[in-house]
Design a protein around this motif. Sequence first.
Motif, short mmCIF file in Angstrom:
data_model
loop_
_atom_site.label_atom_id
_atom_site.label_comp_id
_atom_site.label_asym_id
_atom_site.label_seq_id
_atom_site.Cartn_x
_atom_site.Cartn_y
_atom_site.Cartn_z
N LEU A 1 3.66 11.87 -5.06
CA LEU A 1 5.07 11.72 -5.46
C LEU A 1 6.03 11.75 -4.29
N VAL A 2 5.64 12.34 -3.18
CA VAL A 2 6.51 12.32 -2.00
C VAL A 2 6.29 10.97 -1.33
N ASP A 3 7.02 9.98 -1.80
CA ASP A 3 6.78 8.60 -1.44
C ASP A 3 7.93 7.76 -1.99
N ARG A 4 7.69 6.48 -2.12
CA ARG A 4 8.65 5.58 -2.75
C ARG A 4 7.88 4.43 -3.38
N VAL B 1 13.37 -0.84 -11.58
CA VAL B 1 14.02 0.16 -10.72
C VAL B 1 13.14 0.43 -9.51
N THR B 2 13.70 1.11 -8.53
CA THR B 2 12.92 1.64 -7.42
C THR B 2 13.08 3.16 -7.43
N TRP B 3 12.07 3.85 -6.92
CA TRP B 3 12.12 5.31 -6.90
C TRP B 3 11.76 5.82 -5.52
N SER B 4 12.24 7.02 -5.21
CA SER B 4 11.93 7.65 -3.93
C SER B 4 12.04 9.16 -4.08
#
Length: 360
Positions: free
Chosen positions: A300-303, A317-320
């Motif tokens: 999860l520590v990513d994008r 969507v995009t996530w980070s």
Amino acid sequence: MTLRRAASAVLAASLVLAAAGCAPGTDPQSAPRVTVAPDVSRAKIAPPAVVVPEPEPEPEPPRWPLTGVRTGTAKVPERPAVAVKIENSAASRPHTGLHRADVVWEQVVEGGISRFVAVYHSTYPRQVGPVRSVRPMDPATVAPLRGILAASGGQPPFLRAVERSGTQLLTNDDGDRGFWRSSSRAAPHNVYGNVKTFARQADRKRAEPPKAEFEHATKRRDATARAEGKKGRTADVRLSPAQRTTWTWAGGSYRRSDDGRASMSSGKRVTARNVLLLKVDVTSTGYRDPSGASVPKAELVDRGRGMLLGGGRAVPVTWSKKGTKAPLRLSLRGGGDVLLEPGNTWVELVPRGSGSWDVS
């Protein structure tokens, strides 16, 4: 007075005025002028204007930080978020209390089955389960809440990682209050918990409510999926060959199915106002469970990319996420904030490469 005397008086006055106006060294233009003040006793004076201050806008009513729904109270109650690790194997169904969670994260574990992290804050159900053990991706999921994680137990490295994340850990193996075993199911699918009892064991660091991880619109019509998305009434999510999750829009929410069967919790259908699909890398931790299966970890520590469903519509969507304790951030692919509908949210962590989704 005779006319002759009157004429003489006028002539004398004229001569005096002429002499005064034409005296040597005197400029007729600079001679003082006499003005007569108007009689204001009869003038109409307008009353002073009355300035009416604009009314101050009413303060926005408090809302639950994890759902965006109004609390119905003067302020958000000062109590912690409680996350519970819940099993999702076929033997664990139907669930108890799962439908009352504010946010649920679904993740793939060993053997390809899925497991939930169900987060409770607006409600504290007295029965939830079945409760199972901690997994390596849990710290990144629960750390932003700064609350409690309740689980049956777990491998020591995974338990230590949860505690290092700043989360208070409660486990059945350690004898913490709130757990019990049901006689209606066989072990290990028979551990259940009381969220209210878990919350009562919060230490002093858990007095404040959690911060909102997702932004919510105050009105459903302003939510990003409704305002900018395309039709998205069904999401067919394949987490692994062993777990297929389906979400179908009906009756104002998305209804969940596991492997083609309706997902039930405490006699109610499991539903969500928002369904968030995220592509994530899944790596091997090098650890194995008691059966010998390899334990995976969703990074999860990513994008990455994702899809948000709400109101029968879907938007890319995009996530980070910058760190374990940092919240997960969403944005539109072209930039701009993402607003969820008020209500509960399910997050599907779909393995990049081996997993997939089909939204229609």
